[in-house]
Design an enzyme around this catalytic site. Structure first.
Site, PDB file in Angstrom:
ATOM      1  N   GLU A  55      -4.820   2.171  -4.724  1.00 28.12           N
ATOM      2  CA  GLU A  55      -3.315   2.940  -3.798  1.00 28.12           C
ATOM      3  C   GLU A  55      -2.704   1.387  -4.150  1.00 28.12           C
ATOM      4  O   GLU A  55      -1.577   1.637  -3.431  1.00 28.12           O
ATOM      5  CB  GLU A  55      -2.720   3.728  -3.539  1.00 28.12           C
ATOM      6  CG  GLU A  55      -3.365   3.635  -1.954  1.00 28.12           C
ATOM      7  CD  GLU A  55      -4.189   4.205  -1.236  1.00 28.12           C
ATOM      8  OE1 GLU A  55      -4.881   5.202  -0.575  1.00 28.12           O
ATOM      9  OE2 GLU A  55      -5.417   4.182  -2.722  1.00 28.12           O
ATOM     10  N   ASP A 112       1.012  -1.185   0.046  1.00 34.01           N
ATOM     11  CA  ASP A 112      -0.056   0.032   0.178  1.00 34.01           C
ATOM     12  C   ASP A 112       0.910   1.436   0.265  1.00 34.01           C
ATOM     13  O   ASP A 112       2.044   1.269   0.723  1.00 34.01           O
ATOM     14  CB  ASP A 112      -0.446   0.213   1.432  1.00 34.01           C
ATOM     15  CG  ASP A 112      -1.904   1.306   1.241  1.00 34.01           C
ATOM     16  OD1 ASP A 112      -3.217   1.020   0.482  1.00 34.01           O
ATOM     17  OD2 ASP A 112      -1.808   2.129   1.930  1.00 34.01           O
ATOM     18  N   ILE A 113       0.240   2.052  -0.781  1.00 36.28           N
ATOM     19  CA  ILE A 113       1.414   3.450  -1.148  1.00 36.28           C
ATOM     20  C   ILE A 113       1.015   3.938   0.532  1.00 36.28           C
ATOM     21  O   ILE A 113      -0.078   4.144   0.439  1.00 36.28           O
ATOM     22  CB  ILE A 113       0.964   4.227  -2.582  1.00 36.28           C
ATOM     23  CG1 ILE A 113       1.207   3.162  -3.238  1.00 36.28           C
ATOM     24  CG2 ILE A 113       1.637   5.823  -2.605  1.00 36.28           C
ATOM     25  CD1 ILE A 113       1.089   3.836  -4.696  1.00 36.28           C
TER      26      ILE A 113
END
Length: 499
Positions: free
Chosen positions: A417, A373-374
């Site tokens: 994202e 996950d960003i």
């Protein structure tokens, strides 16, 4: 297809050549048969006419022989001539070919004429037949060349014998005159066509009778013609073909030399007329064959056209099929990949995870899963806009994809994202190394993120791995990886956690 068309053209060519050759052979064989039939017909006519001519000469010779015996036995005085006149008047109707019978004394004066009164002072001592008998003691009959009769001015042929007195000296000549018109009457009853001709001549080439009659030909010598110069030297009967020296007409000749008399009978048929029926047959055959060749060529042309159209249709179909395959592949690629990042999409991720899970169970090999996950990506979008956020997401995807180098590894966009990586045949330690490589890659060339505590774009990674025999379902592995991800976020982000 080109080879098929070439085979069709070859087949049509063979059929056309065979048909044309067969027709040509048939036409030429028919021509040879027609010429052979003309030759046989001509030889049969020469046999009949030769027999007819020999019969007339023999009958005339027998009449002359009887008259000569009477003259030599009884003499040639007035009373004897009177009895001969009565005898001839009874015999002459039995031989209609006779024009007249004349008796000459040793000086050529007329002693008797059966067809008219004797003209005053009539003398024939200058005639060739009289001179022959006067100078030649032979008792054989003599056939003379055509002459004009001094009795009635008609053209006649003479057959004559000499008679002697009691001492064996020349006493005169008895001559039978045969009218050329009588021969022509019989010859004219034979159908020889417009260009046909019949001739009776001496073996030395001197013409006696010709049909059709031409006065300028009477007594003409043809010893230089091909029949005499080439054929009669060593043949007594035969056929030939050449152009007549009289009228320039090409004729088919049949000739026969008499066995007993110095006579040659010739029958000539115009070659053009003789081959008229054959020419008609040949023209009809050529017309029929031309029609068949035209029909065959037309069918072949239509067949080749159909083959070409089919080839074009097949080519278009192949192009369309290839386009359809390309479209299907494009659709399949679009269906299995994320349009923004170019990574595998959620659907592809789920199908691949199920396949690898089954393979790991069967093989007993480990299977690892990374959930990525960003960090603070919503802040990035809010600060820079969604277009910049999309570009950031693309760059992160490219860098992380470079860390999954093995062919079976799969990096996918899981949603928003969030990314996910499937690592077959990888244990926890191996998966942790891959996750650390991802973190290092982003840190090595940082992407600025002012709203992040790290002032650059970072990711949090949850790592989960299990041995094939311990794997129950993909949901369990996903849950472990997802739980590890939340632990990494709670621990401060920009890190990995092994669940």
């Amino acid at each position: 297809m080109k080879r098929d068309i070439q085979l069709v053209v070859l087949l049509l060519s063979v059929i056309g050549c065979s048909l044309a050759s067969l027709t040509l052979w048939k036409v030429m064989a028919s021509r040879e048969r027609a010429l052979a039939e003309v030759d046989i017909h001509g030889l049969n006519l020469t046999q009949a006419l030769s027999t007819y001519s020999e019969g007339i000469v023999r009958q005339s010779s027998m009449i002359l022989l009887g008259l000569v015996e009477r003259l030599e036995t009884e003499g040639s005085g007035p009373r004897q001539i009177e009895r001969l006149t009565q005898l001839v008047s009874r015999q002459q109707p039995l031989m209609p070919q006779l024009s007249g019978i004349t008796v000459y004394d040793r000086d050529g004066r007329w002693l008797m004429s059966s067809n008219r009164p004797i003209p005053a002072g009539a003398n024939s001592s200058d005639r060739a037949y009289f001179i022959h008998h006067r100078d030649d003691p032979s008792r054989e009959p003599f056939i003379g060349l055509p002459i004009r009769s001094r009795a009635n001015q008609e053209w006649v042929i003479t057959i004559s014998r000499r008679f002697d007195d009691a001492t064996g000296q020349f006493a005169g000549v008895v001559a039978v005159t045969l009218g050329v018109e009588n021969f022509l009457r019989l010859f004219g009853q034979i159908d020889l066509g417009h260009d046909g001709a019949i001739g009776l001549s001496y073996t030395d080439g001197s013409l006696l009778v010709r049909y059709p009659f031409r006065e300028q030909d009477m007594g003409r010598n043809f010893s230089s013609s091909p029949i005499y110069a080439k054929y009669l030297i060593d043949k007594s009967v035969g056929t030939a073909s050449f152009t007549s020296s009289l009228d320039g007409v090409e004729r088919l000749y049949a000739f026969r030399k008499s066995d007993q008399l110095p006579l040659v009978t010739t029958v000539a048929l115009g070659k053009r007329e003789a081959l008229a029926a054959w020419q008609l047959e040949a023209q009809l055959s050529a017309l029929v064959v031309s029609g068949l060749l035209l029909l065959t060529g037309s069918i072949g042309w239509l067949l080749i056209g159909a083959m070409r159209r089919r080839s074009l249709a097949e080519g278009e179909l192949r192009v369309t099929q290839q386009q359809l395959l390309d479209s299907n592949q494009q659709l399949e690629r679009l269906a299995m990949h994320d349009a923004l990042t170019g990574l595998a999409n959620r659907r592809c991720f789920n199908e691949t995870l199920a396949q690898e899970l089954g393979r790991a169970r069967r093989s007993g090999r480990p299977l690892a899963l990374l959930m990525i996950d960003i960090d603070h990506f919503k802040r990035y979008n809010d600060s820079h806009g969604h277009l910049a956020g999309d570009a950031c997401l693309q760059q992160v995807a490219q860098r992380l994809a470079a860390c999954t180098r093995r062919p079976p590894d799969l990096l996918a966009r899981y949603g928003g994202e969030e990314l996910a990586a499937i690592l077959p045949d990888t244990d926890c330690a191996g998966a942790a190394r891959v996750a650390q490589a991802m973190l290092d890659c982003l840190a090595l060339e940082p992407l600025a993120h002012a709203d992040s505590p790290f002032e650059q774009v970072t990711v949090s990674i949850g790592v989960a791995s299990a041995q094939g025999c311990d794997l129950e379902n993909n949901e369990a592995l996903l849950a472990r990886a997802d739980q590890a991800l939340y632990v990494a976020k709670d621990a401060g982000r920009n890190r990995l956690h092994i669940g």
